[in-house]
Scaffold this motif. Structure first.
Motif, mmCIF file in Angstrom:
data_model
loop_
_atom_site.group_PDB
_atom_site.id
_atom_site.type_symbol
_atom_site.label_atom_id
_atom_site.label_comp_id
_atom_site.label_asym_id
_atom_site.label_seq_id
_atom_site.Cartn_x
_atom_site.Cartn_y
_atom_site.Cartn_z
ATOM 1 N N ASP A 1 -50.069 44.014 -9.918
ATOM 2 C CA ASP A 1 -51.272 44.106 -10.011
ATOM 3 C C ASP A 1 -52.638 45.013 -8.743
ATOM 4 O OD1 ASP A 1 -51.129 41.835 -11.604
ATOM 5 O OD2 ASP A 1 -51.749 40.296 -10.432
ATOM 6 N N GLU A 2 -51.806 46.065 -7.704
ATOM 7 C CA GLU A 2 -52.274 46.538 -8.143
ATOM 8 C C GLU A 2 -52.952 47.815 -8.706
ATOM 9 O OE1 GLU A 2 -50.066 48.573 -3.926
ATOM 10 O OE2 GLU A 2 -48.757 47.346 -3.255
ATOM 11 N N TRP B 1 -56.521 47.498 -10.374
ATOM 12 C CA TRP B 1 -56.618 48.784 -9.650
ATOM 13 C C TRP B 1 -58.759 48.844 -10.069
ATOM 14 C CZ3 TRP B 1 -60.235 52.875 -9.330
ATOM 15 C CH2 TRP B 1 -59.999 53.479 -8.375
ATOM 16 N N TRP C 1 -60.439 46.073 -10.008
ATOM 17 C CA TRP C 1 -61.409 44.774 -9.482
ATOM 18 C C TRP C 1 -61.731 44.212 -8.578
ATOM 19 C CZ3 TRP C 1 -60.471 40.620 -13.629
ATOM 20 C CH2 TRP C 1 -60.283 41.333 -15.001
ATOM 21 N N SER C 2 -62.157 43.765 -7.822
ATOM 22 C CA SER C 2 -63.695 42.485 -6.789
ATOM 23 C C SER C 2 -61.756 42.320 -5.969
ATOM 24 C CB SER C 2 -64.401 41.721 -7.373
ATOM 25 O OG SER C 2 -64.098 40.580 -6.123
ATOM 26 N N LYS C 3 -61.933 42.675 -4.973
ATOM 27 C CA LYS C 3 -60.694 41.725 -3.771
ATOM 28 C C LYS C 3 -60.911 40.559 -3.663
ATOM 29 C CE LYS C 3 -59.689 46.007 -2.619
ATOM 30 N NZ LYS C 3 -58.029 46.742 -2.478
ATOM 31 N N ASP C 4 -62.133 39.705 -4.691
ATOM 32 C CA ASP C 4 -62.485 38.581 -4.714
ATOM 33 C C ASP C 4 -61.603 37.875 -5.685
ATOM 34 O OD1 ASP C 4 -64.345 38.717 -2.983
ATOM 35 O OD2 ASP C 4 -65.814 38.401 -4.234
ATOM 36 N N GLU D 1 -57.832 36.747 -7.471
ATOM 37 C CA GLU D 1 -56.778 36.377 -6.534
ATOM 38 C C GLU D 1 -55.133 37.588 -7.666
ATOM 39 O OE1 GLU D 1 -52.876 33.014 -5.607
ATOM 40 O OE2 GLU D 1 -54.820 32.842 -6.734
ATOM 41 N N ARG D 2 -54.557 38.233 -6.767
ATOM 42 C CA ARG D 2 -54.000 39.327 -7.267
ATOM 43 C C ARG D 2 -52.397 38.618 -6.854
ATOM 44 N NH1 ARG D 2 -58.680 42.264 -6.278
ATOM 45 N NH2 ARG D 2 -58.276 43.832 -7.320
#
Length: 723
Positions: free
Chosen positions: A340-341, A345, A347-350, A352-353
Motif C-alpha cells: 500500500d505504500e 501513494w 492518499w490521505s494519511k488518515d 488505514e493502510r
C-alpha cells in the motif's frame, strides 16, 4: 530483434523488489519509477485516486514526458538491446493499463469526469501511436509493441486454458475477439479500440453500470479483466486453487522462489503440510487481492473482497479454524502494509493502510461454523459462509454474522462486505441425483432381472460397470470416485451427474417406458422435462427466500428496529451491520441462475468463467430483454413448482425453517406462517447430501493439492540441502 525475441525478453523479465520506504517525489515520478521496477499495473492503479479528479490529464502528461525520454533515448544513447526492450515494453504497458482502467468502471468508482477521461485517453493514444511509429522507423516493425499486446491477450486466454474438456471462458473469448481485430499496421490503437468494444459491450459491464447487481468471479485468474466489467469480488476453494496452478504453471515457479527466499518453511516439511498448502494458496491469492485492492479503498471497504477457503480438514474445529484465519490475516496484513505504500501513494494519511481485503470461507458443514463466523466478524474479519445449501443454514449463519458485526461496530471497527453463499447449483445437482435414483430404482423393480437391466442401462450411460458380483468404481462429477458394492449403491452411482447431467435423457426415458411407467417416449420425456425445470429452480428459490427474510423492503425496516433494540445500536450502526451482508448465489449451471437472482442491494452473484460466457451469449439471444430481470430476486414463481419439489424430502429440508428460527424471526416481525418448520436441523448439516458430496470433493482436492505442494517443497529443500 525479431518479434519472438522481444516477446521472450518481456515474458522472462523479472520485476525488482519494491523499495521501502517508497521515495517518490510526485505522481509522475511515482508512476514512472514503479513502472520501471516492473510493476506497470500497480503504477496504473495508483492513479485511481479521487484526489486526482480534474487533474488526471495533467499528471498523465507529466508521466508521458518522462516515459518518452526513456523510450526515445535508445535512438541516441547506446544501451543493451535487452534493456531497451524491457524499458520500452514497460512504458507501453503502463499507458495501456491506464487507458484500460479508464475504459472500465474504475473511472466511475473514482469519479473521474468525462473531461478527465477523454483528455487522458487522447494523450495516451497519441503517445502510443508515436512510439509505435518510432519502432517501425528504427526496425521496420513494432516488435516491442506486438510483444506487449501479445502478452496481454495471452493473459486473457490463460483463463481455463488447462480445462481437460476444452471448455472456454468468457475472458478467453474476449481475448480471441480482440486478437481477430488487431491491425498489424496499427497494433496499439487497434488493440485499445477492440478492447474498449469488448468491455463496454459486455452484459456484465452493462448490469454493473446500471447498478443491477454486484458480481464476483468463482475462479482465481482473469480478475483484472473482470474488474473492468464491474466485478468486485472473487471466491476460491481448494478445487479452484489447484486449477489456478494448473492454468498458470508460473505460480509453481513463484512458490519455489518464495521457498528459496524463506528457507525456514523447508524445515520439518512433513509436520507442516497444511501450513505449506496455506502458503501456496496465499501466493495465488495475493495477486487477486492486489487486483481488487483499488476497489476495496474506492468503495470504503464495502467491495473488492477475496474469499479464502479455510482448511476443510479442520472445518468443524472452532479453535483451529480461527487460529488458521488469524495466521493468514496477519501475514496478509504485513504484506499489504508494504504494497500500500505504492498503491496508496498520495492518499490521505488518515486512510488505514494494510487492512486485508479478505473474507474467510467458513464451511457450513457443521454448527461449528456459527461460532467461527461470529468470532471472526466481531474482530472485523469478514466471512463468506460456504457449503451452504439450505434456508436454515443460511439464516443461522447470517444471524451469526449480525451478532459478530454488532460487536465490531460498537467498538468503532469499520466492517467490510461479507457474504452468505447459496450453492444453488450443488443443491440442484443433489436433488437431481435423488430424483434420478428414485426413478431408476422404481423402474428396475418392474423387471424380472433388475441387476441385468441395471448393467444394460449403465452401459448406455457410460457408467464403468463390472459383473453383478463385483464392486463398481466410477467418477461422481463431484470431484471424487464412488465405490458401489450393493445393488442400491450401483443405482446411486448411475444417478450421479457424471452420467446424468440432466433428467431429460433419452436412455432414462426409454427405461421408464420399458418399465411401463409411461405409455410413450414423449410422455416420459415430458414428465422428466417438468421435473428438470422444477429442480433447476430449487437453488434460486432458496436464495430468494433467504434474501426476502433479511433484505426485502417489507422486512428490512424490521431488522433495523430489531438490531437497535437487541444490540443497543444506533440506527446508523444497525444499517452498517445489515447493509454489508450479501447473499452470494454460486455454483450456477445455467444463465437464468444469474438473471433470476439479480438484486440491486445485498446481493453478489459469483460466476464461473464458462458460466460467464453462457450468460453473455444468452444476453445476445433474439428475445432477451435485460429490463425484465431488474430486481428479479423479488419475482414470483409458479407455486406449483414448489408443490412439485416438496415431494423431495431434501428440498423440504432446504426450503423450510426450523422451529427455533421461526420463533426468532417471528420476534423480529418477519411473517413466517408460510415458511414451514421442517428445515434442515443443526445436527443434519454434516450429513445433508449436498454437504457430503461437496465436502468430499473439496477435501480430495485440498489433499491432492497439498501433496503437490509438499512434493515441490521437498524438491526445493533438496536443492538447498535443507533438512
Amino acid at each position: 530483434m525479431k518479434a519472438l525475441d522481444a516477446y521472450e525478453v518481456l515474458s522472462s523479465a523479472k520485476p525488482e523488489e519494491l523499495k521501502h520506504p517508497c521515495e517518490s517525489l510526485d505522481y509522475a515520478d511515482h508512476v514512472v519509477k514503479t513502472t520501471m521496477m516492473g510493476y506497470p499495473q500497480l503504477a496504473a492503479d495508483s492513479l485511481l485516486n479521487p484526489d486526482l479528479i480534474g487533474r488526471l490529464a495533467d499528471i498523465v502528461g507529466s508521466i508521458v514526458r518522462q516515459l518518452n525520454l526513456i523510450f526515445m533515448e535508445a535512438k541516441w544513447v547506446g544501451k543493451k538491446r535487452e534493456d531497451v526492450i524491457v524499458r520500452r515494453g514497460r512504458a507501453y504497458d503502463v499507458l495501456l493499463e491506464i487507458a484500460i482502467n479508464l475504459f472500465g468502471l474504475e473511472r466511475e468508482w473514482v469519479g473521474f469526469a468525462e473531461r478527465d477521461v477523454e483528455d487522458s485517453l487522447k494523450i495516451i493514444r497519441n503517445t502510443l501511436s508515436t512510439w509505435e511509429s518510432t519502432e517501425r522507423k528504427e526496425c521496420g516493425s513494432a516488435e516491442v509493441a506486438k510483444a506487449v499486446v501479445r502478452l496481454k491477450i495471452e493473459d486473457m486466454k490463460k483463463v481455463m486454458r488447462g480445462d481437460p474438456k476444452g471448455v472456454k471462458s468468457m475472458v478467453a473469448v474476449m481475448g480471441e475477439n480482440v486478437d481477430k481485430k488487431l491491425d498489424e499496421r496499427n497494433i496499439m490503437l487497434s488493440f485499445l479500440d477492440a478492447l474498449k468494444e469488448e468491455i463496454q459491450g459486455n452484459i456484465y459491464y452493462v448490469m454493473s453500470k446500471r447498478g443491477m447487481c454486484r458480481f464476483g468471479n468463482d475462479y482465481a485468474l482473469g480478475l483484472r479483466w473482470l474488474r473492468r466489467l464491474g466485478y468486485v469480488q472473487v471466491s476460491t476453494n481448494p478445487v479452484l486453487a489447484a486449477i489456478a496452478y494448473r492454468d498458470d504453471p508460473s505460480l509453481w515457479d513463484k512458490f519455489e522462489d518464495y521457498l528459496r527466499k524463506n528457507p525456514s518453511y523447508l524445515k520439518d516439511i512433513d509436520n507442516r503440510q497444511n501450513e505449506l498448502a496455506m502458503l501456496a494458496t496465499m501466493l495465488a491469492l495475493w495477486p487477486n487481492m492486489e487486483v481488487f485492492r483499488p476497489v476495496f479503498y474506492l468503495k470504503s471497504f464495502s467491495d473488492g473482497m477475496i474469499s479464502y477457503q479455510l482448511n476443510p480438514n479442520v472445518a468443524d474445529d472452532v479453535n483451529r479454524s480461527i487460529e488458521d484465519a488469524l495466521k493468514i490475516y496477519k501475514a496478509t496484513q504485513e504484506y499489504f502494509m508494504k504494497y500500500d505504500e505504492y498503491l496508496l501513494w498520495g492518499w490521505s494519511k488518515d486512510v488505514e493502510r494494510g487492512r486485508p481485503n479478505i473474507v474467510f470461507k467458513v464451511a457450513g458443514s457443521s454448527p461449528a461454523a456459527i461460532e467461527i463466523t461470529s468470532v471472526l466478524e466481531s474482530l472485523g474479519i469478514g466471512t463468506n459462509n460456504t457449503i451452504t445449501f439450505t434456508v436454515s443454514q443460511e439464516v443461522s449463519l447470517i444471524l451469526a454474522k449480525i451478532r459478530g458485526r454488532a460487536k465490531a461496530v460498537k467498538m468503532g471497527i469499520k466492517t467490510t462486505r461479507v457474504y452468505e453463499t447459496n450453492m444453488g447449483g450443488r443443491l440442484e445437482g443433489h436433488l437431481r441425483e435423488v430424483k434420478a435414483a428414485q426413478l431408476i430404482m422404481d423402474a428396475l423393480k418392474r423387471f424380472e432381472n433388475p441387476e441385468a437391466k441395471l448393467i444394460e442401462f449403465c452401459k448406455k450411460l457410460g457408467v464403468p460397470v463390472a459383473s453383478e458380483a463385483e464392486a463398481w468404481v466410477g467418477a461422481t462429477g463431484w470431484g471424487y470416485n464412488y465405490k458401489a458394492k450393493t445393488f442400491e449403491e450401483k443405482v446411486t452411482l448411475a444417478s450421479f451427474n457424471q452420467y446424468l447431467k440432466t433428467l431429460i435423457n433419452e436412455h432414462l426415458a426409454m427405461l421408464l417406458v420399458e418399465a411401463k411407467m409411461f405409455n410413450s417416449r414423449e410422455e416420459a420425456l415430458n414428465y422428466l422435462t417438468n421435473w428438470e425445470k422444477a429442480i433447476g429452480l430449487a437453488g434460486t428459490l432458496v436464495a430468494q427466500r433467504v434474501w426476502w427474510i433479511f433484505f426485502s423492503p417489507e422486512n428490512r425496516a424490521k431488522w433495523i428496529s430489531y438490531l437497535t433494540s437487541e444490540y443497543g445500536l444506533t440506527r446508523e450502526e444497525a444499517e452498517n451491520v445489515l447493509n454489508g451482508i450479501d447473499v452470494l448465489p454460486a455454483s450456477k449451471r445455467k444463465p437464468m441462475d444469474t438473471f433470476l437472482t439479480l438484486a440491486r442491494w445485498n446481493m453478489t452473484n459469483t460466476e464461473f468463467p464458462d458460466h460467464q460466457l453462457n450468460v453473455l451469449n444468452e444476453s445476445k439471444s433474439l428475445n432477451f430483454n435485460l429490463s425484465n430481470y431488474d430486481n428479479a430476486i423479488m419475482m414470483k414463481h409458479d407455486p406449483k413448482i414448489v408443490e412439485m419439489l416438496n415431494q423431495l424430502d431434501d428440498f423440504v429440508k432446504a426450503y423450510e425453517l426450523t422451529p427455533d428460527l421461526s420463533e426468532l424471526l417471528g420476534k423480529v416481525g418477519v411473517d413466517v406462517k408460510e415458511l414451514g418448520n421442517r428445515g434442515l436441523t443443526y445436527d443434519g448439516w454434516a450429513t445433508f447430501g449436498s454437504t457430503v458430496k461437496t465436502m468430499t470433493g473439496f477435501t480430495e482436492a485440498y489433499n491432492s493439492f497439498r501433496s503437490r505442494v509438499i512434493e515441490t517443497a521437498k524438491k526445493v529443500a533438496k536443492m538447498l540441502s535443507v533438512q
